[in-house]
Design a protein around this motif. Structure first.
Motif, PDB file in Angstrom:
ATOM      1  N   CYS A 156     116.176   1.265 109.994  1.00  0.00           N
ATOM      2  CA  CYS A 156     116.660  -0.114 109.917  1.00  0.00           C
ATOM      3  C   CYS A 156     115.923  -1.041 110.883  1.00  0.00           C
ATOM      4  O   CYS A 156     116.227  -1.074 112.081  1.00  0.00           O
ATOM      5  CB  CYS A 156     118.164  -0.177 110.189  1.00  0.00           C
ATOM      6  SG  CYS A 156     118.823  -1.846 110.018  1.00  0.00           S
TER       7      CYS A 156
ATOM      8  N   CYS B 106     118.343  -3.686 112.899  1.00  0.00           N
ATOM      9  CA  CYS B 106     119.075  -3.168 114.063  1.00  0.00           C
ATOM     10  C   CYS B 106     118.110  -2.774 115.185  1.00  0.00           C
ATOM     11  O   CYS B 106     118.429  -2.923 116.363  1.00  0.00           O
ATOM     12  CB  CYS B 106     119.965  -1.996 113.665  1.00  0.00           C
ATOM     13  SG  CYS B 106     121.364  -2.536 112.646  1.00  0.00           S
TER      14      CYS B 106
ATOM     15  N   CYS C 185     125.291  -1.871 109.591  1.00  0.00           N
ATOM     16  CA  CYS C 185     124.583  -2.618 110.637  1.00  0.00           C
ATOM     17  C   CYS C 185     125.562  -3.444 111.470  1.00  0.00           C
ATOM     18  O   CYS C 185     125.390  -3.593 112.675  1.00  0.00           O
ATOM     19  CB  CYS C 185     123.532  -3.527 110.008  1.00  0.00           C
ATOM     20  SG  CYS C 185     122.318  -2.631 109.034  1.00  0.00           S
TER      21      CYS C 185
ATOM     22  N   HIS D 131     119.980   5.895 112.041  1.00  0.00           N
ATOM     23  CA  HIS D 131     120.038   4.546 111.482  1.00  0.00           C
ATOM     24  C   HIS D 131     118.874   3.688 111.990  1.00  0.00           C
ATOM     25  O   HIS D 131     118.221   2.989 111.218  1.00  0.00           O
ATOM     26  CB  HIS D 131     121.375   3.887 111.811  1.00  0.00           C
ATOM     27  CG  HIS D 131     121.492   2.497 111.249  1.00  0.00           C
ATOM     28  ND1 HIS D 131     121.806   2.257 109.933  1.00  0.00           N
ATOM     29  CD2 HIS D 131     121.285   1.281 111.812  1.00  0.00           C
ATOM     30  CE1 HIS D 131     121.796   0.947 109.717  1.00  0.00           C
ATOM     31  NE2 HIS D 131     121.487   0.325 110.835  1.00  0.00           N
TER      32      HIS D 131
ATOM     33  N   TRP E  69     122.260  -5.700 106.665  1.00  0.00           N
ATOM     34  CA  TRP E  69     121.756  -7.064 106.862  1.00  0.00           C
ATOM     35  C   TRP E  69     121.499  -7.761 105.523  1.00  0.00           C
ATOM     36  O   TRP E  69     120.950  -7.159 104.611  1.00  0.00           O
ATOM     37  CB  TRP E  69     120.436  -7.039 107.628  1.00  0.00           C
ATOM     38  CG  TRP E  69     120.547  -6.554 109.035  1.00  0.00           C
ATOM     39  CD1 TRP E  69     120.376  -5.279 109.469  1.00  0.00           C
ATOM     40  CD2 TRP E  69     120.846  -7.335 110.194  1.00  0.00           C
ATOM     41  NE1 TRP E  69     120.555  -5.206 110.827  1.00  0.00           N
ATOM     42  CE2 TRP E  69     120.844  -6.450 111.301  1.00  0.00           C
ATOM     43  CE3 TRP E  69     121.128  -8.683 110.406  1.00  0.00           C
ATOM     44  CZ2 TRP E  69     121.103  -6.882 112.597  1.00  0.00           C
ATOM     45  CZ3 TRP E  69     121.374  -9.111 111.703  1.00  0.00           C
ATOM     46  CH2 TRP E  69     121.363  -8.209 112.780  1.00  0.00           C
TER      47      TRP E  69
HETATM   48 ZN   LIG Z   1     120.995  -1.654 110.627  1.00  0.00          ZN
END
Ligand SMILES: [Zn+2]
Lengths: 93, 225
Positions: A46, A49, A16, A42, B138
């Protein structure tokens, strides 16, 4: 800080921390095809993001609103002066 | 389908640089007026990013238009009219910025790039080695403020937070973000007007946007706390 983030599947090898540095390049279309596919894979898994991408996209649209009131309008007297200079240049004799 | 009034035709025509330059060379006042009304506000915004004072910005813009008037005959069409005008402005504003002892945004591209360098997101927000997950994911997701209600996102207060965050940016970043995101220029136009590479332009833009994004995140975090 505790981890409250679901772990990504092992085939997602894109950090990330790397993704967030590529957001503008991604939006500009300057990421080559294969890497672009990885970024999109991704994004699909995610939420963090995805948020950052959507937020950057959002702020670009918000920035367009700043034009409305941040500078003074051209004052009529100055406008006349500039137009007079243009007219004068038309007749250099 | 072709019911456009004649006036609209003439306005559209000035959008074409070949037509515009021809008219300006012929000293067509309608063409010059069109140019003046179209770019004056944008010139003022960019001038402000150099001199930081409305009265001086006003003088810089006036001097720019005078430069356009006297330079039209020498314009060779190597760049668009738009970027030509902004190059005139940038040169005048830079010279004026020196006189006013302000920092010079593009004194050197490398300095501009170092200026305010840093990651888009604080590294502490990602997992790194030797933590359990070395892949840089994260630690906790950022606040999803993009899902705030539309009227909150579009509120004057949100725009004000954004304007303040942009005012705090290093000059080179502020200028690129102003032209790209506030005035809607293309990257080619920005590179051409500021004489910077495509890569530098993207780096400056990304740093600027990242900082403004962070400022908005902090604003929404504070508001929801
Ligand atoms: Zn990410």
């Amino acid at each position: 800080m505790t981890t409250n983030v679901p772990q990504p599947p092992p085939e997602d090898d894109l950090p990330c921390a790397v993704f967030v540095e590529m957001v503008t390049d991604y939006l500009e279309g300057s990421i080559p095809g294969d890497l672009r596919v990885r970024l999109e894979q991704h994004l699909a898994i995610c939420p963090g993001c995805t948020s950052v991408l959507d937020q950057i996209d959002r702020l670009i649209r918000l920035a367009g609103r700043i034009t409305e009131d941040d500078v003074d309008a051209l004052q009529p007297a100055q406008r006349d002066e500039i137009l007079a200079a243009f007219r004068q240049a038309r007749h250099p004799d | 389908m072709d019911g456009r009034p004649a006036l609209a035709d003439s306005v559209v025509a000035f959008d074409d640089d070949v037509v515009l330059v021809g008219c300006l060379r012929d000293r067509d006042e309608a063409a010059f007026t069109w140019l003046l009304d179209r770019y004056d506000g944008c010139l003022r915004r960019v001038a402000m990013s150099y001199v930081g004072n409305r009265a001086i910005a006003d003088e810089v813009v006036q001097e720019t238009w005078m430069g356009v008037v006297s330079g039209i005959a020498r314009f060779e069409g190597r760049s668009s009219v738009k970027t030509w005008i902004f190059r005139i402005l940038v040169n005048i504003a830079r010279a004026r910025g020196i006189r006013e002892h302000r920092s010079i945004p593009f004194a050197s591209a490398s300095r501009a790039l170092e200026d305010g360098a840093g990651p888009a997101i604080d590294p502490d927000r990602f997992l790194t080695a030797p933590a359990a997950d070395p892949t840089g994911h994260w630690v906790s997701f950022p606040l999803a403020w993009e899902h705030e209600p539309e009227e909150r996102l579009e509120a004057a207060e949100t725009v004000a937070v954004m304007r303040e965050a942009m005012a705090d940016l290093p000059p080179a970043q502020r200028e690129v973000m102003t032209l790209r995101d506030v005035d809607g220029w293309t990257s080619v136009e920005v590179c051409d007007a500021l004489n910077i590479s495509e890569t530098n332009q993207r780096v400056l833009l990304h740093r600027a946007r990242s900082k403004v994004r962070r400022a908005l995140e902090q604003y929404f975090e504070g508001a929801s706390a």
